[in-house]
Design a protein around this motif. Structure first.
Motif, PDB file in Angstrom:
ATOM      1  N   PRO A  43       0.831  -1.212   0.000  1.00 17.15           N
ATOM      2  CA  PRO A  43       0.000   0.000   0.000  1.00 17.15           C
ATOM      3  C   PRO A  43       0.863   1.259   0.000  1.00 17.15           C
ATOM      4  O   PRO A  43       1.962   1.289   0.564  1.00 17.15           O
ATOM      5  CB  PRO A  43      -0.804  -0.121   1.303  1.00 17.15           C
ATOM      6  CG  PRO A  43      -0.780  -1.578   1.635  1.00 17.15           C
ATOM      7  CD  PRO A  43       0.536  -2.089   1.141  1.00 17.15           C
ATOM      8  N   ALA A  44       0.321   2.280  -0.621  1.00 15.74           N
ATOM      9  CA  ALA A  44       1.067   3.528  -0.761  1.00 15.74           C
ATOM     10  C   ALA A  44       1.307   4.191   0.590  1.00 15.74           C
ATOM     11  O   ALA A  44       0.456   4.131   1.488  1.00 15.74           O
ATOM     12  CB  ALA A  44       0.319   4.485  -1.681  1.00 15.74           C
ATOM     13  N   LEU A  45       2.456   4.809   0.716  1.00 21.98           N
ATOM     14  CA  LEU A  45       2.732   5.639   1.874  1.00 21.98           C
ATOM     15  C   LEU A  45       1.897   6.911   1.777  1.00 21.98           C
ATOM     16  O   LEU A  45       1.467   7.309   0.686  1.00 21.98           O
ATOM     17  CB  LEU A  45       4.231   5.985   1.925  1.00 21.98           C
ATOM     18  CG  LEU A  45       5.145   4.839   2.372  1.00 21.98           C
ATOM     19  CD1 LEU A  45       6.603   5.131   2.005  1.00 21.98           C
ATOM     20  CD2 LEU A  45       5.023   4.611   3.873  1.00 21.98           C
ATOM     21  N   PRO A  46       1.639   7.593   2.895  1.00 28.25           N
ATOM     22  CA  PRO A  46       0.743   8.762   2.869  1.00 28.25           C
ATOM     23  C   PRO A  46       1.315   9.915   2.050  1.00 28.25           C
ATOM     24  O   PRO A  46       2.523  10.121   1.989  1.00 28.25           O
ATOM     25  CB  PRO A  46       0.624   9.145   4.351  1.00 28.25           C
ATOM     26  CG  PRO A  46       1.801   8.524   5.026  1.00 28.25           C
ATOM     27  CD  PRO A  46       2.093   7.278   4.264  1.00 28.25           C
ATOM     28  N   GLY A  47       0.391  10.661   1.400  1.00 27.19           N
ATOM     29  CA  GLY A  47       0.770  11.878   0.691  1.00 27.19           C
ATOM     30  C   GLY A  47       0.912  11.745  -0.803  1.00 27.19           C
ATOM     31  O   GLY A  47       1.189  12.735  -1.487  1.00 27.19           O
ATOM     32  N   VAL A  48       0.722  10.517  -1.352  1.00 27.02           N
ATOM     33  CA  VAL A  48       0.824  10.338  -2.803  1.00 27.02           C
ATOM     34  C   VAL A  48      -0.368   9.537  -3.309  1.00 27.02           C
ATOM     35  O   VAL A  48      -0.973   8.750  -2.574  1.00 27.02           O
ATOM     36  CB  VAL A  48       2.129   9.609  -3.200  1.00 27.02           C
ATOM     37  CG1 VAL A  48       3.345  10.445  -2.865  1.00 27.02           C
ATOM     38  CG2 VAL A  48       2.231   8.245  -2.544  1.00 27.02           C
ATOM     39  N   SER A  49      -0.689   9.757  -4.577  1.00 23.52           N
ATOM     40  CA  SER A  49      -1.769   8.996  -5.205  1.00 23.52           C
ATOM     41  C   SER A  49      -1.280   7.599  -5.551  1.00 23.52           C
ATOM     42  O   SER A  49      -0.075   7.319  -5.574  1.00 23.52           O
ATOM     43  CB  SER A  49      -2.224   9.708  -6.483  1.00 23.52           C
ATOM     44  OG  SER A  49      -1.175   9.700  -7.440  1.00 23.52           O
ATOM     45  N   ASP A  50      -2.225   6.718  -5.846  1.00 28.14           N
ATOM     46  CA  ASP A  50      -1.867   5.353  -6.241  1.00 28.14           C
ATOM     47  C   ASP A  50      -1.035   5.345  -7.516  1.00 28.14           C
ATOM     48  O   ASP A  50      -0.120   4.522  -7.673  1.00 28.14           O
ATOM     49  CB  ASP A  50      -3.133   4.518  -6.435  1.00 28.14           C
ATOM     50  CG  ASP A  50      -3.843   4.246  -5.119  1.00 28.14           C
ATOM     51  OD1 ASP A  50      -3.178   4.346  -4.057  1.00 28.14           O
ATOM     52  OD2 ASP A  50      -5.056   3.936  -5.151  1.00 28.14           O
ATOM     53  N   VAL A  51      -1.354   6.267  -8.430  1.00 24.57           N
ATOM     54  CA  VAL A  51      -0.618   6.321  -9.699  1.00 24.57           C
ATOM     55  C   VAL A  51       0.840   6.701  -9.454  1.00 24.57           C
ATOM     56  O   VAL A  51       1.767   6.078  -9.990  1.00 24.57           O
ATOM     57  CB  VAL A  51      -1.280   7.336 -10.659  1.00 24.57           C
ATOM     58  CG1 VAL A  51      -0.416   7.537 -11.907  1.00 24.57           C
ATOM     59  CG2 VAL A  51      -2.679   6.866 -11.050  1.00 24.57           C
ATOM     60  N   ALA A  54       2.721   3.886  -7.766  1.00 25.57           N
ATOM     61  CA  ALA A  54       3.078   2.837  -8.717  1.00 25.57           C
ATOM     62  C   ALA A  54       4.327   3.220  -9.505  1.00 25.57           C
ATOM     63  O   ALA A  54       5.198   2.374  -9.783  1.00 25.57           O
ATOM     64  CB  ALA A  54       1.916   2.583  -9.676  1.00 25.57           C
ATOM     65  N   GLY A  55       4.434   4.498  -9.859  1.00 29.76           N
ATOM     66  CA  GLY A  55       5.627   4.962 -10.567  1.00 29.76           C
ATOM     67  C   GLY A  55       6.879   4.840  -9.714  1.00 29.76           C
ATOM     68  O   GLY A  55       7.940   4.439 -10.196  1.00 29.76           O
ATOM     69  N   LEU A  56       6.757   5.179  -8.429  1.00 28.01           N
ATOM     70  CA  LEU A  56       7.901   5.077  -7.521  1.00 28.01           C
ATOM     71  C   LEU A  56       8.317   3.623  -7.330  1.00 28.01           C
ATOM     72  O   LEU A  56       9.510   3.302  -7.288  1.00 28.01           O
ATOM     73  CB  LEU A  56       7.558   5.715  -6.172  1.00 28.01           C
ATOM     74  CG  LEU A  56       7.372   7.241  -6.166  1.00 28.01           C
ATOM     75  CD1 LEU A  56       6.837   7.706  -4.824  1.00 28.01           C
ATOM     76  CD2 LEU A  56       8.690   7.947  -6.483  1.00 28.01           C
ATOM     77  N   VAL A  57       7.340   2.739  -7.220  1.00 28.86           N
ATOM     78  CA  VAL A  57       7.634   1.307  -7.064  1.00 28.86           C
ATOM     79  C   VAL A  57       8.345   0.780  -8.310  1.00 28.86           C
ATOM     80  O   VAL A  57       9.299  -0.023  -8.220  1.00 28.86           O
ATOM     81  CB  VAL A  57       6.348   0.520  -6.784  1.00 28.86           C
ATOM     82  CG1 VAL A  57       6.600  -0.988  -6.866  1.00 28.86           C
ATOM     83  CG2 VAL A  57       5.795   0.882  -5.406  1.00 28.86           C
TER      84      VAL A  57
END
Length: 380
Positions: A43-51, A54-57
């Motif tokens: 799950p995403a860390l707080p403060g960013v959208s899922d999109v 996904a880019g960071l991952v």
């Protein structure tokens, strides 16, 4: 290398410089936990959208910190992070926008050099005036034992680096790309020389290229690293003004060198000077502002002329002589508010010094004395 620093090398491949969301993650969750979550792709860390997450991952999957360290070592670079003995503590003033770490080329200690440093920045498309001022200013700072920091770019940056190097002084280039691939390419030799004689620093890992946003974000590092920022030439939209604004936000000294009021390349500097920036014209004035107590610039005075050294009474008599004719002693004494005998005594003093000469019963200024009044130069 510690696990902490290795994790920071990893994040340099994933998080963009100056990303305050990423900086907040590091502060709240610690760097190794952030790395673990990015690698797991949960799950995403707080403060960013899922999109965005996904880019960071996706970027995290391509990160190879051990390879980056090997490439950097081959280029003569090292990685310095917060907590390291070489880390400049003043960068912590950036808060969550603090660099995750810095890649450093060069032998000196970054922390020690940054303690006594000044940024000299300005326009890429500068004038000859700007180039001359930047080089002279940097040379003067280097001669006084100050480290000149700039961005390695064309124009004012390059002139500042060259001025410091010409004085056999210290200079640091803060790049907006990997320290193993100098940018701009036309400054490859200059940046190579800086790496040999000074330091080349950057946030981005080896091989990374610059972008417009990375240039702007790089400027906050220049501002935070130094005691003050001097802007030599800058148009109203110049990126170097971002360095000055960052310096102001951080409570650093902000200075500007004035240029012709008709030059668009100085319009940004003049606007800065109308605000909270301080006007400076040479290295001594910069050091007076950013240096220690007692490092004062010499007082500015006009040239001392021979007539300035005359006694007040003699100057008064000299001033009472007409410039186009001879005058009698009574007229001269009246003009000098002196007695006749005092005027005569002073006239003979002035004659001995070459200021006046006898013309019958009158006295007249010599040709040299008249010329000195017109040109501002002493006759004798």
């Amino acid at each position: 290398m510690s696990a902490e620093l290795l994790a920071r090398v990893f994040l340099c491949r994933v998080v963009e410089p100056g990303d305050e969301v990423g900086g907040r993650w590091v502060r709240e969750f610690r760097v190794q936990e952030v790395v673990r979550r990015l690698r797991d792709g949960g799950p995403a860390l707080p403060g960013v959208s899922d999109v965005r997450w996904a880019g960071l991952v996706a970027r995290a999957r391509r990160a190879e910190p051990e390879r980056d360290l090997a490439v950097a070592a081959a280029a003569g670079a090292r990685f310095v992070g917060p907590g390291d003995a070489e880390w400049p503590g003043q960068l912590d003033d950036l808060g969550d926008a603090r660099p995750l770490g810095l890649w450093v080329r060069g032998r000196p200690s970054l922390r020690m050099w940054a303690l006594r440093s000044v940024a000299v920045v300005g326009a890429r498309a500068c004038t000859e005036y700007g180039t001359h001022v930047a080089a002279t200013l940097a040379s003067g700072l280097a001669e006084r034992g100050w480290v000149v920091v700039s961005g390695g770019a064309y124009g004012i940056d390059g002139a500042a680096h060259r001025g410091a190097l010409a004085a056999r002084g210290a200079t640091i280039a803060v790049l907006a790309c990997g320290v193993d691939r100098p940018y701009p390419r036309g400054h490859a030799a200059l940046i190579g020389r800086i790496a040999e004689q000074g330091l080349v620093v950057g946030e981005l890992p080896p091989g990374d290229h610059p972008t417009p946003s990375r240039f702007i974000l790089r400027n906050r590092v220049i501002a935070a690293l130094t005691r003050g920022t001097v802007v030599v030439e800058a148009a109203c939209r110049s990126g170097s003004l971002a360095t000055a604004r960052a310096a102001q936000r951080l409570g650093r000294f902000t200075m500007g060198v004035p240029g012709p009021v008709t030059s668009a390349l100085s319009a940004g500097v003049h606007e800065l000077l109308r605000g909270e920036a301080t006007l400076v014209t040479d290295a001594a004035e910069v050091v007076e502002l950013v240096g220690d107590m007692g490092e004062l610039a010499p007082p500015r005075r006009g040239p001392v002329l021979p007539r300035d050294l005359l006694e007040p009474a003699a100057r008064a008599v000299l001033a009472a002589l007409p410039g186009d004719r001879a005058a009698g002693v009574e007229e001269i004494a009246l003009g000098a508010s002196a007695t006749r005998d005092e005027a005569i005594a002073r006239l003979y003093e002035l004659r001995a010094l070459g200021y006046v000469e006898r013309h019958g019963d009158g006295w007249k200024l010599t040709r040299q004395a008249v010329m000195s009044v017109r040109t501002g130069r002493g006759p004798c």
